[in-house]
Design a protein around this motif. Sequence first.
Motif, PDB file in Angstrom:
ATOM      1  N   UNK A  88       0.828  -1.202   0.000  1.00 43.94           N
ATOM      2  CA  UNK A  88       0.000   0.000   0.000  1.00 43.94           C
ATOM      3  C   UNK A  88       0.865   1.255   0.000  1.00 43.94           C
ATOM      4  N   UNK A  89       0.282   2.347  -0.458  1.00 41.21           N
ATOM      5  CA  UNK A  89       0.991   3.623  -0.424  1.00 41.21           C
ATOM      6  C   UNK A  89       1.051   4.160   1.005  1.00 41.21           C
ATOM      7  N   UNK A  90       0.019   3.848   1.780  1.00 41.73           N
ATOM      8  CA  UNK A  90      -0.023   4.316   3.159  1.00 41.73           C
ATOM      9  C   UNK A  90      -0.886   3.371   3.986  1.00 41.73           C
ATOM     10  N   UNK A  91      -0.809   3.538   5.304  1.00 44.30           N
ATOM     11  CA  UNK A  91      -1.639   2.775   6.220  1.00 44.30           C
ATOM     12  C   UNK A  91      -2.180   3.751   7.260  1.00 44.30           C
ATOM     13  N   UNK A  92      -3.405   3.540   7.680  1.00 43.94           N
ATOM     14  CA  UNK A  92      -3.991   4.332   8.757  1.00 43.94           C
ATOM     15  C   UNK A  92      -3.995   3.455  10.000  1.00 43.94           C
ATOM     16  N   UNK A  93      -3.368   3.965  11.057  1.00 43.62           N
ATOM     17  CA  UNK A  93      -3.271   3.216  12.307  1.00 43.62           C
ATOM     18  C   UNK A  93      -3.842   4.040  13.456  1.00 43.62           C
ATOM     19  N   UNK A  94      -4.272   3.321  14.470  1.00 40.23           N
ATOM     20  CA  UNK A  94      -4.801   3.954  15.681  1.00 40.23           C
ATOM     21  C   UNK A  94      -3.777   3.766  16.797  1.00 40.23           C
ATOM     22  N   UNK A  95      -3.461   4.843  17.507  1.00 42.84           N
ATOM     23  CA  UNK A  95      -2.522   4.761  18.622  1.00 42.84           C
ATOM     24  C   UNK A  95      -3.222   4.115  19.812  1.00 42.84           C
ATOM     25  N   UNK A  96      -2.660   2.996  20.251  1.00 42.43           N
ATOM     26  CA  UNK A  96      -3.228   2.281  21.400  1.00 42.43           C
ATOM     27  C   UNK A  96      -2.195   2.024  22.498  1.00 42.43           C
ATOM     28  N   UNK A  97      -0.938   2.388  22.216  1.00 48.62           N
ATOM     29  CA  UNK A  97       0.103   2.057  23.179  1.00 48.62           C
ATOM     30  C   UNK A  97       1.176   3.140  23.187  1.00 48.62           C
ATOM     31  N   UNK A  98       2.052   3.042  24.161  1.00 48.52           N
ATOM     32  CA  UNK A  98       3.170   3.966  24.334  1.00 48.52           C
ATOM     33  C   UNK A  98       4.470   3.224  24.081  1.00 48.52           C
ATOM     34  N   UNK A  99       5.325   3.826  23.279  1.00 43.30           N
ATOM     35  CA  UNK A  99       6.651   3.292  23.028  1.00 43.30           C
ATOM     36  C   UNK A  99       7.590   4.107  23.908  1.00 43.30           C
ATOM     37  N   UNK A 100       8.082   3.521  24.987  1.00 38.18           N
ATOM     38  CA  UNK A 100       8.808   4.295  26.003  1.00 38.18           C
ATOM     39  C   UNK A 100      10.081   4.963  25.501  1.00 38.18           C
ATOM     40  N   UNK A 101      10.617   5.850  26.338  1.00 31.93           N
ATOM     41  CA  UNK A 101      11.872   6.544  26.009  1.00 31.93           C
ATOM     42  C   UNK A 101      12.886   5.531  25.502  1.00 31.93           C
ATOM     43  N   UNK A 102      13.608   5.936  24.493  1.00 34.41           N
ATOM     44  CA  UNK A 102      14.552   5.013  23.875  1.00 34.41           C
ATOM     45  C   UNK A 102      13.944   4.285  22.690  1.00 34.41           C
ATOM     46  N   UNK A 103      12.670   4.554  22.426  1.00 37.08           N
ATOM     47  CA  UNK A 103      11.992   3.957  21.270  1.00 37.08           C
ATOM     48  C   UNK A 103      12.786   4.335  20.021  1.00 37.08           C
ATOM     49  N   UNK A 104      13.013   3.386  19.166  1.00 31.00           N
ATOM     50  CA  UNK A 104      13.858   3.627  18.002  1.00 31.00           C
ATOM     51  C   UNK A 104      13.152   4.290  16.834  1.00 31.00           C
ATOM     52  N   UNK A 105      11.851   4.481  16.925  1.00 23.16           N
ATOM     53  CA  UNK A 105      11.125   5.129  15.844  1.00 23.16           C
ATOM     54  C   UNK A 105      10.197   6.197  16.387  1.00 23.16           C
ATOM     55  N   UNK A 106       9.752   7.065  15.501  1.00 22.18           N
ATOM     56  CA  UNK A 106       8.761   8.064  15.872  1.00 22.18           C
ATOM     57  C   UNK A 106       7.459   7.370  16.232  1.00 22.18           C
ATOM     58  N   UNK A 107       7.171   6.336  15.470  1.00 24.71           N
ATOM     59  CA  UNK A 107       5.963   5.550  15.712  1.00 24.71           C
ATOM     60  C   UNK A 107       6.325   4.072  15.535  1.00 24.71           C
ATOM     61  N   UNK A 108       5.821   3.260  16.419  1.00 25.88           N
ATOM     62  CA  UNK A 108       6.084   1.824  16.397  1.00 25.88           C
ATOM     63  C   UNK A 108       4.806   1.149  15.905  1.00 25.88           C
ATOM     64  N   UNK A 109       4.819   0.711  14.672  1.00 27.37           N
ATOM     65  CA  UNK A 109       3.632   0.116  14.052  1.00 27.37           C
ATOM     66  C   UNK A 109       3.491  -1.349  14.453  1.00 27.37           C
ATOM     67  N   UNK A 110       2.273  -1.843  14.416  1.00 27.66           N
ATOM     68  CA  UNK A 110       2.084  -3.288  14.575  1.00 27.66           C
ATOM     69  C   UNK A 110       2.775  -3.963  13.391  1.00 27.66           C
ATOM     70  N   UNK A 111       3.122  -5.207  13.560  1.00 21.37           N
ATOM     71  CA  UNK A 111       3.797  -5.952  12.496  1.00 21.37           C
ATOM     72  C   UNK A 111       2.967  -5.929  11.213  1.00 21.37           C
ATOM     73  N   UNK A 112       1.644  -6.083  11.348  1.00 17.37           N
ATOM     74  CA  UNK A 112       0.754  -6.114  10.175  1.00 17.37           C
ATOM     75  C   UNK A 112       0.709  -4.758   9.467  1.00 17.37           C
ATOM     76  N   UNK A 113       0.658  -3.683  10.227  1.00 18.54           N
ATOM     77  CA  UNK A 113       0.617  -2.343   9.633  1.00 18.54           C
ATOM     78  C   UNK A 113       1.930  -2.045   8.912  1.00 18.54           C
ATOM     79  N   UNK A 114       3.045  -2.377   9.553  1.00 10.85           N
ATOM     80  CA  UNK A 114       4.361  -2.157   8.943  1.00 10.85           C
ATOM     81  C   UNK A 114       4.479  -2.949   7.641  1.00 10.85           C
ATOM     82  N   UNK A 115       4.088  -4.215   7.681  1.00  5.12           N
ATOM     83  CA  UNK A 115       4.207  -5.088   6.504  1.00  5.12           C
ATOM     84  C   UNK A 115       3.330  -4.627   5.347  1.00  5.12           C
ATOM     85  N   UNK A 116       2.280  -3.877   5.636  1.00  4.07           N
ATOM     86  CA  UNK A 116       1.414  -3.420   4.545  1.00  4.07           C
ATOM     87  C   UNK A 116       2.042  -2.273   3.754  1.00  4.07           C
ATOM     88  N   UNK A 117       3.059  -1.601   4.324  1.00  2.00           N
ATOM     89  CA  UNK A 117       3.708  -0.499   3.599  1.00  2.00           C
ATOM     90  C   UNK A 117       5.199  -0.725   3.351  1.00  2.00           C
TER      91      UNK A 117
END
Length: 182
Positions: A88-117
Amino acid sequence: MAKLSILLCIAIAFMLSFTLREVVAHTGTATFYTPPYVPSACNGYQHDGVMIAAASDAIWDDGAACGRKYKVKCTGATNQSPHPCRGKKYVVVKVVDYCPSGCEGTIDLSQEAFASIANPDAGKIKISFHQYVNLIINLSIQGLKYCLQEYDISLADMGRNMAVGLIGIFNFQNESYYVDDK
């Protein structure tokens, strides 16, 4: 005069629903996390599907990010992976969790959301993203609710009035529109 006000409210709400708005995208990086996706910082043990994400400090906003939707687009590699973007060109995701300090990305996608893009083998990708809000339709609905409440118009009358209102909008420039206020 009340009928003209009702028609004007409905016409404005109708026009707003087709208005395009410019969206400013932010840039950052995305990583992914794997199931199980519960418990989450926002909803505990509630299952929220798989098109979800964990927000880093950059967008967490002291928990206000819970429930927000983001439109995320893969824009390129952060490492040696030559062409990580796919699907896909993009994915729409809903924020349901917190990626604590030290998180390696701006946003941590579910495996399925990441794999779709992007190819999960990339592990981390460059992204553009923005909060996904259907503001225009929401404003239109709020406008219609206001009109319905303010002028005590029924839903049955709304369709008839919308048709008359649209005719009125097209004739307004010629000043040939007349409303009989009985």
